[in-house]
Design a protein around this motif. Structure first.
Motif, PDB file in Angstrom:
ATOM      1  N   MET A   1       0.933  -1.329   0.054  1.00 19.40           N
ATOM      2  CA  MET A   1       0.096  -0.052   0.041  1.00 19.40           C
ATOM      3  C   MET A   1       0.776   1.206  -0.156  1.00 19.40           C
ATOM      4  N   SER A   2       0.311   2.241  -0.521  1.00 20.61           N
ATOM      5  CA  SER A   2       1.304   3.477  -0.372  1.00 20.61           C
ATOM      6  C   SER A   2       0.277   4.846  -0.923  1.00 20.61           C
ATOM      7  N   LEU A   3       0.652   5.835  -0.540  1.00 23.01           N
ATOM      8  CA  LEU A   3       0.034   7.000  -0.948  1.00 23.01           C
ATOM      9  C   LEU A   3      -0.584   7.147  -2.546  1.00 23.01           C
ATOM     10  N   GLU A   4       0.073   6.730  -3.389  1.00 24.31           N
ATOM     11  CA  GLU A   4      -0.274   6.670  -4.487  1.00 24.31           C
ATOM     12  C   GLU A   4      -1.641   6.398  -4.712  1.00 24.31           C
ATOM     13  N   GLN A   5      -1.829   4.985  -4.263  1.00 19.76           N
ATOM     14  CA  GLN A   5      -3.143   4.239  -4.269  1.00 19.76           C
ATOM     15  C   GLN A   5      -4.506   5.056  -3.561  1.00 19.76           C
ATOM     16  N   PHE A   6      -4.068   5.839  -2.507  1.00 20.63           N
ATOM     17  CA  PHE A   6      -5.114   6.731  -1.977  1.00 20.63           C
ATOM     18  C   PHE A   6      -5.229   8.285  -2.143  1.00 20.63           C
ATOM     19  N   SER A   7      -4.262   8.578  -3.204  1.00 20.73           N
ATOM     20  CA  SER A   7      -4.208  10.007  -3.326  1.00 20.73           C
ATOM     21  C   SER A   7      -5.592  10.561  -3.568  1.00 20.73           C
ATOM     22  N   SER A   8      -6.265  10.151  -4.660  1.00 22.50           N
ATOM     23  CA  SER A   8      -7.300  10.558  -5.293  1.00 22.50           C
ATOM     24  C   SER A   8      -8.361  10.800  -4.113  1.00 22.50           C
ATOM     25  N   LEU A   9      -8.562   9.853  -3.357  1.00 25.16           N
ATOM     26  CA  LEU A   9      -9.400   9.423  -2.393  1.00 25.16           C
ATOM     27  C   LEU A   9      -9.439  10.491  -1.333  1.00 25.16           C
ATOM     28  N   LEU A  10      -8.145  10.452  -1.096  1.00 26.60           N
ATOM     29  CA  LEU A  10      -7.655  11.663   0.165  1.00 26.60           C
ATOM     30  C   LEU A  10      -7.954  13.067  -0.165  1.00 26.60           C
ATOM     31  N   SER A  11      -7.638  13.395  -1.410  1.00 29.78           N
ATOM     32  CA  SER A  11      -7.755  14.810  -2.079  1.00 29.78           C
ATOM     33  C   SER A  11      -9.180  15.299  -1.988  1.00 29.78           C
ATOM     34  N   ALA A  12      -9.851  14.292  -2.186  1.00 28.76           N
ATOM     35  CA  ALA A  12     -11.329  14.829  -2.338  1.00 28.76           C
ATOM     36  C   ALA A  12     -12.280  14.540  -1.065  1.00 28.76           C
ATOM     37  N   SER A  13     -11.330  13.881   0.060  1.00 30.58           N
ATOM     38  CA  SER A  13     -12.288  13.708   1.282  1.00 30.58           C
ATOM     39  C   SER A  13     -12.541  14.757   2.061  1.00 30.58           C
ATOM     40  N   THR A  14     -13.434  15.045   2.833  1.00 31.16           N
ATOM     41  CA  THR A  14     -13.839  15.826   3.832  1.00 31.16           C
ATOM     42  C   THR A  14     -13.924  15.357   4.973  1.00 31.16           C
TER      43      THR A  14
END
Length: 260
Positions: A1-14
């Motif tokens: 796992m790495s930030l690459e896999q979660f970056s889109s989800l994280l950027s959009a998360s509130t």
């Protein structure tokens, strides 16, 4: 796992990460154990010393996720976001000041030729790699994991040790020193040492865990609380022996450094 896999989800998360971690970040479940992703992937490959806790708690994980989200929204690279998240969140809160006090007390700052181990969290971060035996935050029945059940006794936890931590040790090389925080982390390093991943002389074990919940042991270790006033929960014989071994090892290292 790495930030690459979660970056889109994280950027959009509130999501307010301080309350709980969202199910979208869940990596594994094993009985009452849950492991979540948080951006603790960065490895400082040039470090001279490693500070290793048990696992990031909710406070550290939420800080790392908040920082990574902020960095990504500002257009930072993934690598910069990972580094900023880890440096912001590692050993945050009371744990950091307890850790600094104990490291200074046994003289680690003199070994590294810095005025205080507080510098490992600002001007001299290049000297240190912050990590955990379990890289990603683990919770037991929704509460911060603190070492029980034992890390090597559950498949999901052992996987983190033998995959992520082992990989970090290989990356950091044979000259790096390791400070395992507390006996549960020391057990993990002894397991990896038995597998040939590091040598006994690389381990600077003996510090109590720097958690605020460990205040009495820390106070005794630092000489702040006299032996006769300790509660039955604190074993001074064990702490004294661990401290003596650590001081002896550090004295040998300083002597060898002077001879080099």
């Amino acid at each position: 796992m790495s930030l690459e896999q979660f970056s889109s989800l994280l950027s959009a998360s509130t999501h307010n990460f301080a309350n709980a971690l969202p199910v979208e970040l869940l990596l594994s479940s094993e009985g009452g154990l849950q492991t979540f992703y948080a951006p603790f992937d960065h490895v400082n490959a040039g470090a001279r010393i490693v500070l290793c806790g048990i696992t990031p708690g909710l406070q550290q994980a939420s800080r790392a996720l908040d920082e990574a989200r902020s960095q990504l929204r500002q257009g930072a690279s993934l690598e910069h976001a990972k580094q900023a998240a880890k440096e912001t969140a590692s050993f945050a809160g009371a744990m950091r000041s307890n850790l600094i006090n104990m490291l200074n007390h046994v003289g680690v700052h003199t070994l590294l030729d810095i005025e205080s181990c507080a510098r490992l969290f600002d001007t001299h971060r290049h000297l240190v790699h912050y990590t955990s035996a379990l890289r990603y935050p683990v919770f037991v029945d929704g509460q911060n994991y603190s070492g029980s059940p034992a890390m090597l006794s559950r498949a999901s936890l052992r996987h983190q040790v033998e995959t992520h931590l082992a990989e970090e040790i290989r990356t950091l090389g044979p000259q790096c020193l390791y400070v395992p925080l507390g006996p549960k982390v020391t057990e993990v390093f002894q397991h990896l040492q038995a597998q040939g991943l590091l040598k006994a002389e690389q381990l600077l074990d003996g510090l109590p865990h720097p958690s605020g919940a460990n205040a009495e042991r820390i106070s005794y270790f630092l000489g702040g609380k006299p032996r006769e006033k300790l509660s039955s929960k604190t074993n001074p014989v064990v702490l004294d022996a661990a401290k003596a071994r650590l001081l002896a090892k550090l004295a040998t290292m300083r002597s060898e450094n002077r001879m080099d």
